[in-house]
Motif scaffolding. Structure first.
Motif, PDB file in Angstrom:
ATOM      1  N   PRO A  61       5.116  -2.276  -2.234  1.00  0.00           N
ATOM      2  CA  PRO A  61       5.623  -2.197  -1.201  1.00  0.00           C
ATOM      3  C   PRO A  61       4.706  -2.387   0.062  1.00  0.00           C
ATOM      4  O   PRO A  61       3.498  -2.543   0.035  1.00  0.00           O
ATOM      5  CB  PRO A  61       6.110  -0.909  -1.107  1.00  0.00           C
ATOM      6  N   GLY A  75      -1.381  -1.372   0.599  1.00  0.00           N
ATOM      7  CA  GLY A  75      -2.988  -1.817   0.689  1.00  0.00           C
ATOM      8  C   GLY A  75      -3.228  -3.109   0.179  1.00  0.00           C
ATOM      9  O   GLY A  75      -4.263  -3.493   0.113  1.00  0.00           O
ATOM     10  N   LYS A  76      -2.096  -3.884  -0.093  1.00  0.00           N
ATOM     11  CA  LYS A  76      -2.417  -5.167  -0.452  1.00  0.00           C
ATOM     12  C   LYS A  76      -3.254  -6.165   0.298  1.00  0.00           C
ATOM     13  O   LYS A  76      -4.322  -6.819  -0.174  1.00  0.00           O
ATOM     14  CB  LYS A  76      -1.173  -6.098  -0.784  1.00  0.00           C
ATOM     15  N   SER A  77      -2.912  -6.095   1.632  1.00  0.00           N
ATOM     16  CA  SER A  77      -3.803  -7.096   2.412  1.00  0.00           C
ATOM     17  C   SER A  77      -5.029  -6.383   2.811  1.00  0.00           C
ATOM     18  O   SER A  77      -6.029  -7.337   2.645  1.00  0.00           O
ATOM     19  CB  SER A  77      -3.173  -7.173   3.939  1.00  0.00           C
ATOM     20  N   THR A  78      -5.206  -5.081   2.683  1.00  0.00           N
ATOM     21  CA  THR A  78      -6.655  -4.492   2.715  1.00  0.00           C
ATOM     22  C   THR A  78      -7.541  -5.001   1.628  1.00  0.00           C
ATOM     23  O   THR A  78      -8.593  -5.511   1.729  1.00  0.00           O
ATOM     24  CB  THR A  78      -6.374  -3.155   2.929  1.00  0.00           C
TER      25      THR A  78
HETATM   26  P1  ADP Z   1       0.200  -4.105   2.764  1.00  0.00           P
HETATM   27  O1  ADP Z   1      -0.661  -5.571   3.175  1.00  0.00           O
HETATM   28  O2  ADP Z   1       0.542  -3.710   1.365  1.00  0.00           O
HETATM   29  O3  ADP Z   1       1.428  -4.018   3.578  1.00  0.00           O
HETATM   30  P2  ADP Z   1      -2.070  -3.080   4.420  1.00  0.00           P
HETATM   31  O4  ADP Z   1      -3.255  -3.268   3.441  1.00  0.00           O
HETATM   32  O5  ADP Z   1      -1.737  -3.826   5.372  1.00  0.00           O
HETATM   33  O6  ADP Z   1      -0.852  -2.963   3.115  1.00  0.00           O
HETATM   34  O7  ADP Z   1      -1.995  -1.530   4.990  1.00  0.00           O
HETATM   35  C1  ADP Z   1      -1.999  -0.456   4.358  1.00  0.00           C
HETATM   36  C2  ADP Z   1      -2.160   0.709   5.145  1.00  0.00           C
HETATM   37  O8  ADP Z   1      -3.342   0.603   6.081  1.00  0.00           O
HETATM   38  C3  ADP Z   1      -0.933   0.672   6.191  1.00  0.00           C
HETATM   39  O9  ADP Z   1      -0.614   2.091   6.262  1.00  0.00           O
HETATM   40  C4  ADP Z   1      -1.699   0.488   7.587  1.00  0.00           C
HETATM   41  O10 ADP Z   1      -1.231   0.838   8.602  1.00  0.00           O
HETATM   42  C5  ADP Z   1      -3.193   0.597   7.326  1.00  0.00           C
HETATM   43  N1  ADP Z   1      -4.105  -0.071   8.027  1.00  0.00           N
HETATM   44  C6  ADP Z   1      -4.225  -1.427   7.934  1.00  0.00           C
HETATM   45  N2  ADP Z   1      -5.166  -2.003   8.678  1.00  0.00           N
HETATM   46  C7  ADP Z   1      -5.620  -0.765   9.480  1.00  0.00           C
HETATM   47  C8  ADP Z   1      -6.714  -0.797  10.440  1.00  0.00           C
HETATM   48  N3  ADP Z   1      -7.483  -1.938  10.812  1.00  0.00           N
HETATM   49  N4  ADP Z   1      -6.906   0.341  10.982  1.00  0.00           N
HETATM   50  C9  ADP Z   1      -5.906   1.503  10.519  1.00  0.00           C
HETATM   51  N5  ADP Z   1      -5.083   1.435   9.546  1.00  0.00           N
HETATM   52  C10 ADP Z   1      -5.088   0.318   9.139  1.00  0.00           C
END
Ligand code: ADP
Ligand code: MG
Length: 240
Positions: free
Chosen positions: A42, A46-49
């Motif tokens: 969902p 954390g997928k993009s991270t």
């Molecule tokens: P997904 O790709 O699965 O939707 P993300 O990896 O983009 O998830 O993000 C996971 C969580 O990390 C989210 O709660 C998002 O708000 C937080 N997040 C992502 N990038 C940052 C950042 N640069 N600084 C702070 N929080 C972040």
């Protein structure tokens, strides 16, 4: 031979002012050469991270990341940039093409810091392999969303990467264009042996891959083969 990708107990915590935001909480997984795998979960899981770390766009807080057997997690910016240039093809949901450049120039730009021999011919060939050889002069805004994403795939392919990473590559596309993108990724994986890892939150996209890794709250909660992957319908004039 080493896995293309092997992450072990990977953690990422963002700092927001005084707040620590844990996003990856100990992810372990590997991707073997020739696989086509999907990371599903969902929004906010954390997928993009994870994808950005695997793509050498970001560094983990702790844990190990091996890319073709080499430990990446301690690399500095210069080595990360070199890995992005030579080993990784990255495709984004929003294509990330330069609006003022033609399709061909966008693809060729990917070779700017790499092996530039026959750059133009190789770029044209990459466009042809995604069915856009005839559109090489067009700028992004003169192309449909699906065509722009195909240019982005060509831009990733032209570097002959060890792995193609795609973060929600169909997320901005209608279902027909999505199918065209999945058909191209499936063909590259099947016929060219390209290793593909893609992120999606859509179950029907995930079922076009051969393995689904599910992420919840920064942890892998399941990792299963797809019994009968769906075959996507190629666009007219594009082999699949
Ligand atoms: P997904 O790709 O699965 O939707 P993300 O990896 O983009 O998830 O993000 C996971 C969580 O990390 C989210 O709660 C998002 O708000 C937080 N997040 C992502 N990038 C940052 C950042 N640069 N600084 C702070 N929080 C972040
Ligand atoms: Mg995301």
């Amino acid at each position: 031979m080493a896995s293309v990708i092997e992450v072990t107990d990977l953690r990422k915590t963002y700092r927001l002012g005084a707040l620590n935001v844990p996003v990856l909480n100990g992810v372990s997984m590997s991707v073997e050469r020739g696989e086509m795998v999907c990371i599903m979960g969902p929004s906010g899981s954390g997928k993009s991270t994870l994808m950005n770390i695997i793509g050498c766009l970001d560094a983990p807080t702790s844990g190990s990341y091996r890319l073709e057997g080499e430990e990446v997690s301690r690399w500095g910016d210069a080595r990360l940039a070199a890995a992005r240039n030579s080993k990784i093809g990255f495709v984004f949901q929003t294509y990330n093409l330069l609006a003022r450049l033609s399709a061909l120039a966008n693809v060729e730009l990917a070779l700017q810091y790499g092996d530039r021999r026959n750059a133009r011919a190789r770029s044209l060939q990459a466009l042809e392999s995604v069915g856009l050889g005839h559109r090489y002069k067009h700028r992004p805004l003169e192309l449909s969303g699906g065509e722009q994403q195909r240019v982005a795939i060509a831009r990733a392919l032209v570097k002959n990467p060890a792995i193609m990473l795609a973060d929600e590559p169909t997320g901005a596309l209608d279902s027909r264009s999505s199918a065209e993108i999945m058909a191209i990724l499936q063909r590259l994986n099947r016929d060219e042996g390209l290793t593909v890892a893609l992120v999606t939150h859509e179950a029907d996209i995930a079922r076009h891959t051969r393995r689904i890794v599910s992420l919840r709250d920064g942890l892998v909660v399941s990792d299963e083969p797809v019994a009968e992957p769906l075959q996507a319908q190629a666009a007219e004039g594009v082999s699949a």
